[in-house]
Design an enzyme around this catalytic site. Structure first.
Site, mmCIF file in Angstrom:
data_model
loop_
_atom_site.group_PDB
_atom_site.id
_atom_site.type_symbol
_atom_site.label_atom_id
_atom_site.label_comp_id
_atom_site.label_asym_id
_atom_site.label_seq_id
_atom_site.Cartn_x
_atom_site.Cartn_y
_atom_site.Cartn_z
ATOM 1 N N HIS A 92 10.154 16.562 13.032
ATOM 2 C CA HIS A 92 10.761 16.591 14.360
ATOM 3 C C HIS A 92 11.549 17.868 14.623
ATOM 4 O O HIS A 92 11.802 18.216 15.774
ATOM 5 C CB HIS A 92 11.636 15.345 14.600
ATOM 6 C CG HIS A 92 12.951 15.357 13.882
ATOM 7 N ND1 HIS A 92 13.191 14.634 12.726
ATOM 8 C CD2 HIS A 92 14.124 15.989 14.165
ATOM 9 C CE1 HIS A 92 14.444 14.821 12.340
ATOM 10 N NE2 HIS A 92 15.030 15.631 13.206
ATOM 11 N N ASP A 152 7.598 12.092 8.848
ATOM 12 C CA ASP A 152 8.501 13.083 9.449
ATOM 13 C C ASP A 152 8.726 14.274 8.512
ATOM 14 O O ASP A 152 9.843 14.737 8.324
ATOM 15 C CB ASP A 152 9.849 12.435 9.809
ATOM 16 C CG ASP A 152 10.649 13.282 10.794
ATOM 17 O OD1 ASP A 152 10.060 14.178 11.424
ATOM 18 O OD2 ASP A 152 11.873 13.061 10.912
ATOM 19 N N SER A 188 19.102 17.866 10.037
ATOM 20 C CA SER A 188 17.742 17.377 9.826
ATOM 21 C C SER A 188 16.929 18.338 8.972
ATOM 22 O O SER A 188 16.909 19.545 9.218
ATOM 23 C CB SER A 188 17.035 17.189 11.170
ATOM 24 O OG SER A 188 17.607 16.134 11.889
#
Length: 338
Positions: A44, A98, A178
């Site tokens: 992402h 992811d 992230s």
């Protein structure tokens, strides 16, 4: 200075009309995987760039269309503390977990891979110290500490996928973390930070990381072929909420069964409507003797196998009778839930 952490900051690079113009589309963190220049981050983090370069969710039968294309500008900090920016190309992407692998052309002395730990049962414990490294709100090379709060959480990632077996931590994790590493007290990688639960957009003490054993299974496939092929029984598993309503407290309750899948060939039945209301489908309780606690646990168990492997399922039916089904070919290529 966080020497030896092997931290990367990523910034999306758009394919606009002027190729040499950087367009900030997303930023995050990453880890150095090897001295060949492979880096690992979250899917992402790059999703905006990947969507513009050919879509965000390609079929598992083919690598992402952006493979081999420049998708990010990566900043690495060397052992001497000097930062240097590199163009990064996409090597492979796996939206269901992811994860994405990039590659930079950097000399080996600039690349210090992280040591891998393990997230196997019994090796990680609730209450264990953990450290999160990332770039929250653009403040790069930030270290926060906390403990492992829970294990085996299902993570709903920003890319829209559900990742089983997640690690829940109370270390401060914010936007920009992230893709960054979650480390144990010895500096070994135990996960990659991927999501937070929050009502405000900032850390509320509930962060989630993809376990390192999942990463170690996915990344080599992305490096070698740009994609991940997963074994599948050809079933869709009910959510925990639905399972509880149907009084299923443990196991993977089958919501749907693909008529062309391995589970259908073995005689498994989905949840369905009968004259008296909803009839709960079969509940997979074990795979090759390994207990299956829920749908996420089934996905984790399946990832230990290869396409074409065989196995035995211990299944519960509404009659409370236990029977064993031989799932003839645990695997067809696809991204069905299990």
């Amino acid at each position: 200075m966080l020497c030896g952490i092997c931290f990367a900051v990523l910034q999306g690079r758009g394919p606009g009309a002027v190729p040499e113009v950087d367009v900030p589309e997303g930023n995050g963190s990453g880890i150095i995987w090897d001295q060949e220049g492979h880096l690992v981050t979250n899917f992402h983090v790059l999703q905006s760039s990947l969507t513009k370069l050919g879509g965000s969710a390609p079929s598992s039968a083919a690598p992402h269309p952006a493979v081999g294309k420049r998708v990010a500008l990566v900043t690495l900090q060397g052992p001497d503390g000097v930062q240097q920016a590199y163009d990064a190309v996409l090597v492979g992407a796996d939206r269901p977990r992811d994860l994405a692998v990039l590659k930079v052309e950097a000399s080996p002395d600039k690349l210090r891979p992280l040591l891998l730990g393990s997230s196997a049962p019994g090796l990680l414990r609730v209450g264990q110290l953990c450290l999160a490294v990332g770039s929250p709100f653009g403040f790069d090379h930030t270290l926060t500490t906390g403990v492992i709060s829970a294990l085996n959480r299902d993570i709903r990632s920003q890319s829209g996928s559900t990742i089983p077996g997640g690690i829940q931590v109370d270390a401060a994790v914010n936007p920009g973390n992230s893709g960054g590493p979650l480390l144990d007290s010895s500096g070994r990688l135990i996960g990659i930070n991927t999501a937070i639960f929050t009502a405000t957009g900032t850390s509320a003490g509930i962060g989630f990381a993809i376990p390192v054993d999942t990463i170690a299974r996915v990344v080599p496939q992305l490096i070698s072929s740009g994609r991940v092929l997963r074994p599948s029984l050809g079933v869709e598993v009910s959510s925990d909420a639905v399972a509880q309503k149907l009084k299923v407290s443990a196991g993977a309750l089958l919501a749907k069964v693909d008529p062309n899948g391995a589970a259908a060939a073995a005689g498994l039945l989905p949840t369905r409507r009968g004259l008296g209301g909803v009839i709960a489908g079969d509940v997979i309780a074990k795979l090759n003797g390994r207990p299956v606690l829920n749908g996420g646990d089934l996905l984790n168990a399946l990832e230990q196998y290869q396409i074409g492997d065989t196995g035995k399922l211990t299944v519960l039916r509404t009659t409370d009778q236990v029977w064993t089904a031989g799932a003839e070919e645990l695997m067809q290529d696809g991204d069905v839930q299990a």
